[in-house]
Motif scaffolding. Structure first.
Motif, PDB file in Angstrom:
ATOM      1  N   SER A 173       0.863  -1.155   0.140  1.00  0.00           N
ATOM      2  CA  SER A 173       0.006  -0.084  -0.032  1.00  0.00           C
ATOM      3  C   SER A 173       0.902   1.240   0.096  1.00  0.00           C
ATOM      4  N   GLU A 174       0.360   2.292  -0.743  1.00  0.00           N
ATOM      5  CA  GLU A 174       1.134   3.386  -0.803  1.00  0.00           C
ATOM      6  C   GLU A 174       0.998   4.305   0.381  1.00  0.00           C
ATOM      7  N   ARG A 175      -0.155   4.163   0.721  1.00  0.00           N
ATOM      8  CA  ARG A 175      -0.612   4.860   2.136  1.00  0.00           C
ATOM      9  C   ARG A 175       0.049   4.209   3.204  1.00  0.00           C
ATOM     10  N   GLY A 176       0.162   2.869   3.335  1.00  0.00           N
ATOM     11  CA  GLY A 176       0.711   1.899   4.334  1.00  0.00           C
ATOM     12  C   GLY A 176       2.384   2.407   4.436  1.00  0.00           C
ATOM     13  N   ARG A 177       2.841   2.331   3.294  1.00  0.00           N
ATOM     14  CA  ARG A 177       4.356   2.660   3.362  1.00  0.00           C
ATOM     15  C   ARG A 177       4.835   4.006   3.942  1.00  0.00           C
ATOM     16  N   GLN A 178       3.780   4.997   3.330  1.00  0.00           N
ATOM     17  CA  GLN A 178       3.841   6.383   4.110  1.00  0.00           C
ATOM     18  C   GLN A 178       3.800   6.339   5.656  1.00  0.00           C
ATOM     19  N   LEU A 179       2.951   5.622   6.234  1.00  0.00           N
ATOM     20  CA  LEU A 179       2.602   5.131   7.660  1.00  0.00           C
ATOM     21  C   LEU A 179       3.781   4.859   8.243  1.00  0.00           C
ATOM     22  N   ILE A 180       4.483   3.908   7.710  1.00  0.00           N
ATOM     23  CA  ILE A 180       5.627   3.063   8.100  1.00  0.00           C
ATOM     24  C   ILE A 180       6.725   4.025   8.211  1.00  0.00           C
ATOM     25  N   ARG A 181       6.840   4.842   7.133  1.00  0.00           N
ATOM     26  CA  ARG A 181       7.959   5.886   6.926  1.00  0.00           C
ATOM     27  C   ARG A 181       7.875   6.758   8.098  1.00  0.00           C
ATOM     28  N   LEU A 182       6.701   7.236   8.780  1.00  0.00           N
ATOM     29  CA  LEU A 182       6.654   8.076   9.660  1.00  0.00           C
ATOM     30  C   LEU A 182       7.000   7.298  10.936  1.00  0.00           C
ATOM     31  N   ALA A 183       6.547   6.148  11.228  1.00  0.00           N
ATOM     32  CA  ALA A 183       6.735   5.305  12.371  1.00  0.00           C
ATOM     33  C   ALA A 183       8.207   5.149  12.568  1.00  0.00           C
ATOM     34  N   ARG A 184       9.013   4.944  11.368  1.00  0.00           N
ATOM     35  CA  ARG A 184      10.399   4.597  11.408  1.00  0.00           C
ATOM     36  C   ARG A 184      11.146   5.846  12.081  1.00  0.00           C
ATOM     37  N   ALA A 185      10.639   7.040  11.291  1.00  0.00           N
ATOM     38  CA  ALA A 185      11.290   8.234  11.636  1.00  0.00           C
ATOM     39  C   ALA A 185      11.086   8.562  13.198  1.00  0.00           C
ATOM     40  N   ALA A 186      10.201   8.396  13.748  1.00  0.00           N
ATOM     41  CA  ALA A 186       9.942   8.538  15.072  1.00  0.00           C
ATOM     42  C   ALA A 186      10.724   7.471  15.987  1.00  0.00           C
ATOM     43  N   ASN A 187      10.521   6.490  15.512  1.00  0.00           N
ATOM     44  CA  ASN A 187      11.065   5.292  16.369  1.00  0.00           C
ATOM     45  C   ASN A 187      12.649   5.395  16.285  1.00  0.00           C
ATOM     46  N   ALA A 188      13.125   6.021  15.277  1.00  0.00           N
ATOM     47  CA  ALA A 188      14.684   6.017  15.255  1.00  0.00           C
ATOM     48  C   ALA A 188      15.204   7.193  16.287  1.00  0.00           C
ATOM     49  N   LEU A 189      14.236   8.052  16.931  1.00  0.00           N
ATOM     50  CA  LEU A 189      14.969   8.960  17.766  1.00  0.00           C
ATOM     51  C   LEU A 189      14.042   8.523  19.124  1.00  0.00           C
ATOM     52  N   ALA A 190      13.297   7.342  19.301  1.00  0.00           N
ATOM     53  CA  ALA A 190      12.731   7.188  20.565  1.00  0.00           C
ATOM     54  C   ALA A 190      13.796   6.268  21.352  1.00  0.00           C
ATOM     55  N   SER A 191      13.302   6.341  22.758  1.00  0.00           N
ATOM     56  CA  SER A 191      14.306   5.494  23.743  1.00  0.00           C
ATOM     57  C   SER A 191      13.208   5.387  24.813  1.00  0.00           C
ATOM     58  N   VAL A 192      13.061   4.182  25.061  1.00  0.00           N
ATOM     59  CA  VAL A 192      12.155   3.576  26.418  1.00  0.00           C
ATOM     60  C   VAL A 192      13.071   3.878  27.322  1.00  0.00           C
ATOM     61  N   LYS A 193      14.430   3.445  27.450  1.00  0.00           N
ATOM     62  CA  LYS A 193      15.325   3.673  28.358  1.00  0.00           C
ATOM     63  C   LYS A 193      15.445   5.158  28.975  1.00  0.00           C
ATOM     64  N   THR A 194      15.138   6.029  28.206  1.00  0.00           N
ATOM     65  CA  THR A 194      15.209   7.669  28.684  1.00  0.00           C
ATOM     66  C   THR A 194      14.095   7.711  29.460  1.00  0.00           C
ATOM     67  N   VAL A 195      12.969   7.117  29.110  1.00  0.00           N
ATOM     68  CA  VAL A 195      11.696   7.565  29.890  1.00  0.00           C
ATOM     69  C   VAL A 195      11.804   6.516  31.162  1.00  0.00           C
ATOM     70  N   ALA A 196      12.491   5.525  31.325  1.00  0.00           N
ATOM     71  CA  ALA A 196      12.717   4.848  32.626  1.00  0.00           C
ATOM     72  C   ALA A 196      13.649   5.734  33.427  1.00  0.00           C
ATOM     73  N   ALA A 197      14.542   6.480  32.843  1.00  0.00           N
ATOM     74  CA  ALA A 197      15.728   6.853  33.583  1.00  0.00           C
ATOM     75  C   ALA A 197      15.085   8.283  34.209  1.00  0.00           C
ATOM     76  N   TYR A 198      13.898   8.771  33.819  1.00  0.00           N
ATOM     77  CA  TYR A 198      13.326   9.912  34.471  1.00  0.00           C
ATOM     78  C   TYR A 198      12.608   9.455  36.003  1.00  0.00           C
ATOM     79  N   GLY A 199      12.288   8.271  36.025  1.00  0.00           N
ATOM     80  CA  GLY A 199      11.875   7.643  37.267  1.00  0.00           C
ATOM     81  C   GLY A 199      13.038   7.373  38.281  1.00  0.00           C
ATOM     82  N   GLU A 200      14.254   7.168  37.733  1.00  0.00           N
ATOM     83  CA  GLU A 200      15.285   6.934  38.857  1.00  0.00           C
ATOM     84  C   GLU A 200      15.688   8.238  39.329  1.00  0.00           C
ATOM     85  N   LEU A 201      15.380   9.230  38.912  1.00  0.00           N
ATOM     86  CA  LEU A 201      15.780  10.602  39.475  1.00  0.00           C
ATOM     87  C   LEU A 201      14.910  10.515  40.786  1.00  0.00           C
TER      88      LEU A 201
END
Length: 930
Positions: free
Chosen positions: A713-741
């Motif tokens: 799907s053209e629309r599906g690939r566009q959706l995945i390109r958005l998801a990859r761009a966001a996921n490439a900058l995401a870090s669950v470890k960072t979210v968890a690190a805020y709790g350690e403070l």
């Protein structure tokens, strides 16, 4: 560790340890390493500032590179040549050429959402580097200047600057269009009136959610825009002919507009002052110009009779600019809330039971239908405008005064936020007729809330079936709607919002066709922002335009024979970057002209995403439900609001919290925070939840089947390109690190076995204070939920080939990781310093515990104000007095609180200021604020 390079290497080394210990947190460990260096004195805040400066520079260079990549080529000669080459490939039919280029390919609206993150010097440096063909270097990193106060006047000035560049770029493209027509159709080209782009702004006119804009501010802005645009027209004509006859009209008209703008720039709250200004504006004045229609006709006639082809093109280019913009820098958009209209219409329809009128009822619709048909127009003046208390009515009276006394030709948009009932639109039509402006006002409902998106299709079916609305739409020549991606992306998630808006656009095409409105255009204003969290696709400019108005949506209108007029917003300091200089403005408009967002190929094979609704609809609903689960979750709400808004810089004149907010930070609701700061907090916490959460879970149990659909799907690939761009900058470890403070055990263990014995007392104090704090558990629970979903997302992405034009994002991700670690170390420094301050007595109901909590929630400025009051360093001294009697006290034993200020208060202040610079750097790595 002394250099940024060593910090990056250390982070990579720590990340490799997660292979041995999956629960190991490399970001927080790096922060502990840095904190130990800082607290031991091996490194100072000067070192931290040096690291931050280098990382800031890298982030600005990254932003410049991303901006250039989106709109390249950027050199003007390349864009002019490319545009001309594109025109040479056009069919040789003059009628088809006119049809394509005499209607806007895009309306660009310059809005003032609070995204003025960069200083003017930084914006200039980034734009200059993005607009040049050479290497992006450290010239993108100016010496940090003072952040300006982001006032409404500042925003308006930046908007006008961007529109000026856009208009100049449009003139270049219009000139090329005219040269093409002149060359190919020499006997017909004078009939060509190109209008490839239109510009507008709501800066100074948007009343939704704010009370700080006075009605005379809006009139003043419109007059100032008139004066500025007339000055541009004069300059253009002078370049052509310093003694042109039209200058004898345009110069005095410019002077007159400037004088009236100055009148309305003052505070007109006093009736006497208003009377003077209003009488000057409404008085008969031979210099007063209210319409350019005659001027345009004279320019066209002169061009027709001109023997010089180049001069003829320039004359018609100026006429085209006037035709597009009128007596202003562009069109203007007023915006009100549906509730404001409801309150206003109840006053007019009150027959003794008006306050009980239910606008969702059929009875109310019938009453409004008849009211619109029967209403008698009323004359108004500025006194009526001044005494009107209803915001909605005041806006319509202001529109009437603008059309009567500023610009009689340019239509004005009336955007209605939270519009969920057809009766709301009829109420707006009633007021438009009541004040005699229905022929120049485009009423446009905004679909952005969950309810509006869910029921928008039925809303459009009912509205377009109303005869009074049909008559109005045919008179205006189009049906206008607005779709919003900020609140929609926050409440239902960015991907479900985009798909819901897409379906709404399809329903509009169907409703227009069913109600025989095919002869009108569909003017669709998609108010997405520049970040992926606000609806901007980061992969390419083509994706950026197609994400809010997809190929499928465009095809629905074209197959129904409905002309499409797409409109998008360029929001604030982020969006204006595309028009920050003449080079970028020309590149941006050239890319849009090449992409042609108002058109599409109707013969392309159908996209399986819209055929396999058994999969795609379930996929959409599952993501929406997942996002809704986060929004309703106390865990998510507490995590997002854990630091209030203290991690963010002020980026606009509109308040970040809704103006009715009185709740404490701990009980702050997500609905009290506006969409842009909400999304900005997600950036800073390290995970763009509203973009990528739920995608993996939605594919659970059918990964292969879902991956196949998205691949095909053209629309599906566009959706995945958005998801990859966001996921490439995401870090669950960072979210968890805020709790350690806020982990009491961490602080108790830190000086364990004498490793940091000099911190024993503050660490013990922090451990005791935080033992009952909920934030550690909140961030751990959120991180766990995100991790489970992310594992499923990664499994889905592994089944879909990488298809992205984005550069390698791993260096950016590592830079963000280091920035986060440095910030964690600064936060720990602040925590240690604040608990080390000596106990002080309660003053003005503020205790030491209150100050601690202020720092923990990043209300640092408030905390510092209390600390400086508790420990003053400036107070009366014995030498200030001229007394005859002697004293032996004070005897030198009281040195004041200078030491406390130096060792505790000032370091907290500096650490917090440095952390806010990290906020800007992280936003630049994401490419936008929020």
């Amino acid at each position: 560790m002394k250099t940024v390079g060593e910090l990056l290497d250390r982070l990579q080394e720590l990340r490799e340890r997660t292979n041995e210990t999956p629960l190991f947190n490399p970001v927080f460990q790096l922060s502990l390493d840095l904190s130990r260096l800082l607290e031991s004195g091996e490194r100072s805040l000067d070192d931290f500032e040096s690291w931050i400066a280098e990382l800031e520079c890298d982030a600005l260079q990254s932003r410049a590179a991303h901006l250039r990549r989106l709109v390249q080529p950027v050199l003007p000669e390349d864009n002019r040549a490319g545009f001309s080459a594109m025109l040479d490939k056009e069919p040789g039919d003059f009628a088809a050429f006119r049809q394509r280029w005499e209607q806007p390919q895009l309306h660009a609206v310059f809005t003032a959402h609070p995204t003025f993150l960069l200083t003017p010097q930084e914006s200039e440096a980034v734009a200059t580097n993005a607009a040049q063909g050479g290497k992006i270097d450290e010239s993108a990193c100016p010496v940090p200047g003072k952040r300006p106060d982001i006032t409404l006047d500042y925003e308006h000035g930046r908007a006008m600057r961007a529109i000026t560049h856009a208009a100049a770029a449009r003139d270049q493209l219009v000139g090329l269009l005219l040269e093409k027509a002149q060359k190919q159709w020499p006997d017909q080209w004078h009939d060509f009136a190109p209008l490839p782009f239109r510009f507008a702004s709501w800066v100074g006119y948007d009343m939704d959610g704010r009370t700080d804009i006075k009605w005379f501010d809006s009139i003043g802005f419109r007059l100032a825009e008139k004066a500025e645009r007339l000055a541009h027209y004069v300059t253009t004509l002078e370049e052509l002919d310093t003694d042109h006859p039209l200058l004898r009209e345009l110069r005095p008209a410019t002077d007159c507009a400037q004088e009236r703008a100055q009148d309305f720039a003052a505070d007109l709250s006093d009736p006497a002052a208003l009377s003077v200004a209003a009488n000057r504006l409404t008085a008969t004045d031979p210099r007063k110009l209210l319409s350019l229609s005659g001027t345009i006709d004279r320019l066209d006639a002169e061009a027709r009779d001109c023997d010089d082809p180049a001069r003829a093109v320039k004359l018609k280019t100026l006429a085209a600019a006037m035709r597009a913009d009128g007596l202003g820098m562009g069109w203007i958009h007023f915006r009100v809330n549906a509730k404001q209209l409801h309150n206003a219409i109840r006053r007019r329809l009150d027959d003794g039971h008006g306050s009980e009128l239910n606008l969702a009822s059929k009875g109310a619709l019938a009453r409004l239908r008849k009211a619109v048909e029967d209403v008698r127009p009323l004359q108004t003046n500025f006194a009526a405008l001044a005494i009107e208390s209803s915001t909605a009515i005041r806006q319509f009276i202001a529109i009437a005064q603008i059309l009567r006394h500023v610009d009689a030709d340019a239509p004005i948009r009336m955007l209605i936020a939270e519009c969920e009932e057809p009766a709301t639109v009829l109420a707006a039509l009633y007021f438009a007729k009541l004040f005699g402006v229905e022929g120049k006002v485009d009423v446009s409902p905004l679909f952005e809330t969950e309810t509006a998106l869910e029921h928008g299709g039925r809303f459009l079916d009912a509205l377009l079936a109303e005869p009074v609305y049909q008559e109005y739409a045919r008179n205006r020549g189009h049906v206008a709607i607005q779709t919003g991606f900020s609140d929609a992306g926050r409440f239902v998630g960015q991907i479900p919002a985009s798909l819901a808006i897409e379906r709404l656009q399809g329903r509009l095409a169907d409703a227009m066709k069913e109600n025989n409105l095919n002869d009108t255009a569909a003017l669709i204003f998609d108010t997405h922002g520049e970040s992926m969290g606000r609806g901007a696709h980061p992969d390419s400019f083509e994706d950026r335009l197609a994400w809010p108005l997809s190929t499928w949506s465009r095809r629905r209108f074209m197959r129904a024979g409905i002309r499409l007029e797409p409109e998008v917003s360029f929001q604030g300091g982020d969006g204006y970057m595309f028009f920050a200089n003449p080079e970028l403005a020309l590149a941006t408009l050239t890319r849009i002209a090449e992409i042609r967002p108002a058109e599409t190929d109707t013969d392309l094979p159908p996209d399986p995403f819209y055929r396999r609704t058994d999969l795609s609809l379930d996929f959409y609903r599952a993501i929406r439900d997942h996002q809704h689960g986060h929004l309703e979750s106390r865990t998510y709400s507490r995590a997002v609001t854990a630091f209030g808004l203290g991690m963010l810089n002020s980026t606009g004149s509109r308040v970040s919290r809704r103006q009715s907010d009185l709740s404490a930070d701990r009980e702050m609701s997500l609905r009290q925070i506006r969409a842009i700061p909400h999304n900005a907090i997600l950036q800073q916490l390290g995970y763009p939840v509203n973009v990528i959460a739920g995608i993996g879970s939605a594919a659970d149990g059918k990964f292969e089947e879902m991956a196949q659909l998205l691949r095909d799907s053209e629309r599906g690939r566009q959706l995945i390109r958005l998801a990859r761009a966001a996921n490439a900058l995401a870090s669950v470890k960072t979210v968890a690190a805020y709790g350690e403070l806020f982990n009491s055990a961490y602080w108790a263990s830190r000086p364990y076995r004498g490793t940091e014995s000099h911190l024993s007392e503050p660490c013990q104090a922090l451990s005791e204070y935080l033992v009952k704090d909920d934030r550690m558990g909140v961030f751990r629970r959120l991180a766990s939920r995100l991790r489970v979903d992310a594992l499923k997302l990664h499994r889905l992405l592994e089944l879909i080939p990488v298809e992205s034009s984005l550069a390698d994002r791993e260096p950016i991700r590592r830079a963000i990781g280091v920035l986060q670690a440095v910030r964690f170390a600064l936060f720990q420094h602040m925590f240690i310093r604040v608990v080390s301050i000596p106990v002080f007595s309660r003053a003005n109901d503020i205790s030491r515990e209150d100050v601690l909590e202020m720092v923990f929630t990043l209300r640092v400025d408030d905390a510092l104000a209390q600390l400086r009051r508790a420990f003053p360093t400036e107070f009366p001294r014995i030498d200030d007095f001229d007394l005859t009697e002697t004293t032996e006290y004070p005897d030198g034993g009281d040195a004041g609180y200078d030491t406390i200020r130096r060792d505790y208060i000032d370091p907290i202040d500096r650490a917090y200021a440095l952390s806010r610079r990290i906020t800007t750097a992280i936003a630049n790595e994401f490419g936008a604020h929020g």
